[in-house]
Design a protein around this motif. Sequence first.
Motif, PDB file in Angstrom:
ATOM      1  N   GLY A  59       3.820  -9.014   2.309  1.00  0.00           N
ATOM      2  CA  GLY A  59       4.308  -7.756   1.739  1.00  0.00           C
ATOM      3  C   GLY A  59       3.313  -7.259   0.710  1.00  0.00           C
ATOM      4  O   GLY A  59       2.469  -8.027   0.240  1.00  0.00           O
ATOM      5  N   PRO A  60       3.429  -5.988   0.334  1.00  0.00           N
ATOM      6  CA  PRO A  60       2.471  -5.430  -0.630  1.00  0.00           C
ATOM      7  C   PRO A  60       2.560  -6.123  -1.989  1.00  0.00           C
ATOM      8  O   PRO A  60       3.548  -6.798  -2.272  1.00  0.00           O
ATOM      9  CB  PRO A  60       2.907  -3.963  -0.758  1.00  0.00           C
ATOM     10  CG  PRO A  60       3.861  -3.712   0.344  1.00  0.00           C
ATOM     11  CD  PRO A  60       4.415  -5.015   0.786  1.00  0.00           C
ATOM     12  N   SER A  61       1.541  -5.923  -2.803  1.00  0.00           N
ATOM     13  CA  SER A  61       1.541  -6.473  -4.155  1.00  0.00           C
ATOM     14  C   SER A  61       2.785  -5.973  -4.901  1.00  0.00           C
ATOM     15  O   SER A  61       3.119  -4.792  -4.832  1.00  0.00           O
ATOM     16  CB  SER A  61       0.269  -6.010  -4.866  1.00  0.00           C
ATOM     17  OG  SER A  61       0.231  -6.555  -6.141  1.00  0.00           O
ATOM     18  N   GLY A  62       3.478  -6.896  -5.573  1.00  0.00           N
ATOM     19  CA  GLY A  62       4.671  -6.517  -6.335  1.00  0.00           C
ATOM     20  C   GLY A  62       5.930  -6.430  -5.501  1.00  0.00           C
ATOM     21  O   GLY A  62       6.997  -6.073  -6.008  1.00  0.00           O
ATOM     22  N   SER A  63       5.859  -6.811  -4.213  1.00  0.00           N
ATOM     23  CA  SER A  63       7.036  -6.681  -3.349  1.00  0.00           C
ATOM     24  C   SER A  63       8.047  -7.811  -3.559  1.00  0.00           C
ATOM     25  O   SER A  63       9.157  -7.747  -3.031  1.00  0.00           O
ATOM     26  CB  SER A  63       6.611  -6.626  -1.878  1.00  0.00           C
ATOM     27  OG  SER A  63       5.873  -7.775  -1.532  1.00  0.00           O
ATOM     28  N   GLY A  64       7.656  -8.854  -4.292  1.00  0.00           N
ATOM     29  CA  GLY A  64       8.611  -9.926  -4.592  1.00  0.00           C
ATOM     30  C   GLY A  64       8.329 -11.250  -3.898  1.00  0.00           C
ATOM     31  O   GLY A  64       9.157 -12.162  -3.944  1.00  0.00           O
ATOM     32  N   THR A 218       1.317 -15.192   1.611  1.00  0.00           N
ATOM     33  CA  THR A 218      -0.071 -14.794   1.876  1.00  0.00           C
ATOM     34  C   THR A 218      -0.207 -13.280   2.019  1.00  0.00           C
ATOM     35  O   THR A 218       0.735 -12.598   2.408  1.00  0.00           O
ATOM     36  CB  THR A 218      -0.626 -15.487   3.141  1.00  0.00           C
ATOM     37  OG1 THR A 218      -2.000 -15.133   3.288  1.00  0.00           O
ATOM     38  CG2 THR A 218       0.125 -15.103   4.406  1.00  0.00           C
ATOM     39  N   HIS A 219      -1.399 -12.787   1.674  1.00  0.00           N
ATOM     40  CA  HIS A 219      -1.745 -11.384   1.931  1.00  0.00           C
ATOM     41  C   HIS A 219      -2.529 -11.253   3.230  1.00  0.00           C
ATOM     42  O   HIS A 219      -2.789 -10.161   3.704  1.00  0.00           O
ATOM     43  CB  HIS A 219      -2.690 -10.863   0.836  1.00  0.00           C
ATOM     44  CG  HIS A 219      -2.032 -10.585  -0.455  1.00  0.00           C
ATOM     45  ND1 HIS A 219      -2.090 -11.448  -1.518  1.00  0.00           N
ATOM     46  CD2 HIS A 219      -1.305  -9.529  -0.872  1.00  0.00           C
ATOM     47  CE1 HIS A 219      -1.419 -10.932  -2.519  1.00  0.00           C
ATOM     48  NE2 HIS A 219      -0.937  -9.778  -2.165  1.00  0.00           N
ATOM     49  N   ALA A 224      -1.622 -15.595   8.250  1.00  0.00           N
ATOM     50  CA  ALA A 224      -0.280 -15.437   8.834  1.00  0.00           C
ATOM     51  C   ALA A 224      -0.299 -15.750  10.327  1.00  0.00           C
ATOM     52  O   ALA A 224       0.688 -16.222  10.885  1.00  0.00           O
ATOM     53  CB  ALA A 224       0.230 -14.022   8.590  1.00  0.00           C
ATOM     54  N   GLY A 225      -1.458 -15.519  10.979  1.00  0.00           N
ATOM     55  CA  GLY A 225      -1.595 -15.790  12.410  1.00  0.00           C
ATOM     56  C   GLY A 225      -1.478 -17.270  12.761  1.00  0.00           C
ATOM     57  O   GLY A 225      -1.295 -17.612  13.925  1.00  0.00           O
ATOM     58  N   TYR A 226      -1.594 -18.141  11.776  1.00  0.00           N
ATOM     59  CA  TYR A 226      -1.433 -19.582  12.023  1.00  0.00           C
ATOM     60  C   TYR A 226       0.040 -20.009  11.985  1.00  0.00           C
ATOM     61  O   TYR A 226       0.351 -21.148  12.276  1.00  0.00           O
ATOM     62  CB  TYR A 226      -2.181 -20.391  10.957  1.00  0.00           C
ATOM     63  CG  TYR A 226      -3.675 -20.443  11.164  1.00  0.00           C
ATOM     64  CD1 TYR A 226      -4.273 -21.557  11.769  1.00  0.00           C
ATOM     65  CD2 TYR A 226      -4.500 -19.404  10.742  1.00  0.00           C
ATOM     66  CE1 TYR A 226      -5.640 -21.621  11.952  1.00  0.00           C
ATOM     67  CE2 TYR A 226      -5.876 -19.456  10.928  1.00  0.00           C
ATOM     68  CZ  TYR A 226      -6.438 -20.561  11.532  1.00  0.00           C
ATOM     69  OH  TYR A 226      -7.787 -20.624  11.723  1.00  0.00           O
ATOM     70  N   THR A 227       0.927 -19.108  11.575  1.00  0.00           N
ATOM     71  CA  THR A 227       2.314 -19.517  11.343  1.00  0.00           C
ATOM     72  C   THR A 227       3.187 -19.269  12.585  1.00  0.00           C
ATOM     73  O   THR A 227       2.733 -18.676  13.570  1.00  0.00           O
ATOM     74  CB  THR A 227       2.928 -18.747  10.141  1.00  0.00           C
ATOM     75  OG1 THR A 227       3.038 -17.357  10.459  1.00  0.00           O
ATOM     76  CG2 THR A 227       2.068 -18.925   8.900  1.00  0.00           C
ATOM     77  N   ASP A 228       4.444 -19.719  12.502  1.00  0.00           N
ATOM     78  CA  ASP A 228       5.396 -19.498  13.595  1.00  0.00           C
ATOM     79  C   ASP A 228       6.124 -18.180  13.439  1.00  0.00           C
ATOM     80  O   ASP A 228       6.565 -17.594  14.411  1.00  0.00           O
ATOM     81  CB  ASP A 228       6.444 -20.619  13.626  1.00  0.00           C
ATOM     82  CG  ASP A 228       5.810 -21.971  13.843  1.00  0.00           C
ATOM     83  OD1 ASP A 228       5.004 -22.083  14.771  1.00  0.00           O
ATOM     84  OD2 ASP A 228       6.111 -22.910  13.069  1.00  0.00           O
ATOM     85  N   HIS A 229       6.311 -17.802  12.180  1.00  0.00           N
ATOM     86  CA  HIS A 229       6.932 -16.501  12.003  1.00  0.00           C
ATOM     87  C   HIS A 229       6.676 -15.942  10.615  1.00  0.00           C
ATOM     88  O   HIS A 229       6.397 -16.668   9.671  1.00  0.00           O
ATOM     89  CB  HIS A 229       8.392 -16.538  12.464  1.00  0.00           C
ATOM     90  CG  HIS A 229       9.441 -16.614  11.443  1.00  0.00           C
ATOM     91  ND1 HIS A 229       9.856 -17.773  10.881  1.00  0.00           N
ATOM     92  CD2 HIS A 229      10.193 -15.625  10.910  1.00  0.00           C
ATOM     93  CE1 HIS A 229      10.834 -17.512  10.042  1.00  0.00           C
ATOM     94  NE2 HIS A 229      11.069 -16.218  10.032  1.00  0.00           N
TER      95      HIS A 229
END
Length: 270
Positions: A59-64, A218-219, A224-229
């Motif tokens: 998510g964008p910076s500051g999105s939580g 992660t940004h 993220a492509g290494y993850t399952d979801h």
Amino acid sequence: MTDTTERTAQPVPPELSDRTVAVRADGVTKRYGLGENAVVALDDVTIDLTRGEFTAIMGPSGSGKSTLMHCLAGLDTVDAGRVFLGGDELTQMNDKQLTRLRRDRIGFIFQSFNLIPTLSALENIILPMSVAGRQPDAEWLDTVIETTGLRERLEHRPSQLSGGQQQRVACARALAGRPDVIFADEPTGNLDSRSGGEVLKFLRESVRSGGQTIVMVTHDPVAAGYTDHVVFLADGRLIDRLQEPTRATVLERMKDLDTRVAAVEKEPRA
Ligand SMILES: Nc1ncnc2c1ncn2[C@@H]1O[C@H](COP(=O)(O)OP(=O)(O)OP(=O)(O)O)[C@@H](O)[C@H]1O
């Protein structure tokens, strides 16, 4: 073992008893500050993270993202909602119970490695267990050392290791105690792409072969492509999920995110 004597007994949602949910946030809201200056960092977030999966929070910076990770890991309190690790409710625990839970059942990997400079790689790896007064399982420790490729570096101090090697020590430290879940905050943020790729491959392998549960902020669409979801946050709300992500599908979804963020911002808060 979890000490349940010090907390108020609360009914556990029945679906948690099937043990497939590693971590759950149920209607979690987190605010920082008061009155006009208050920031709603998380706004009624409900999410289940499955045992034995590798999940990215994006998510964008500051999105939580960091706030969500901290609330899920019992590092921060929530203003509303409930957080569970397996069948145990973190949001009912006192500080002592949370400290014990983090020490015994959660592994952490940080962007800045957070190794103790005066200790060797091996001493760093077994430090959480030493603090807890536990003996490492020798066979498992050997597997972790082998798969992280650290055997020739065990006597080195962090300053004698490359960034990638230091992060592999941090991964080994997180895995050595066989925690219920590992939380990783931008674990490849300080690494070049080759070292980052090695760390991510290792994390993915520990999920695929070892059944480890990992949650990573992660940004980076490559990471993220290494993850399952992937779960996407915007403005403190969970707005999307992506199964079996690839770098390309994550990038595509991120392009769409700006439009979604604009739509979320138009919605009135409850
Ligand atoms: N301790 C704090 N005090 C006040 N506001 C905070 C605090 N921590 C976070 N926030 C605010 O909460 C919101 C969410 O922050 P958070 O750090 O979780 O976002 P993030 O998605 O992890 O951001 P980044 O990608 O930039 O690290 C932001 O508006 C941030 O300014």
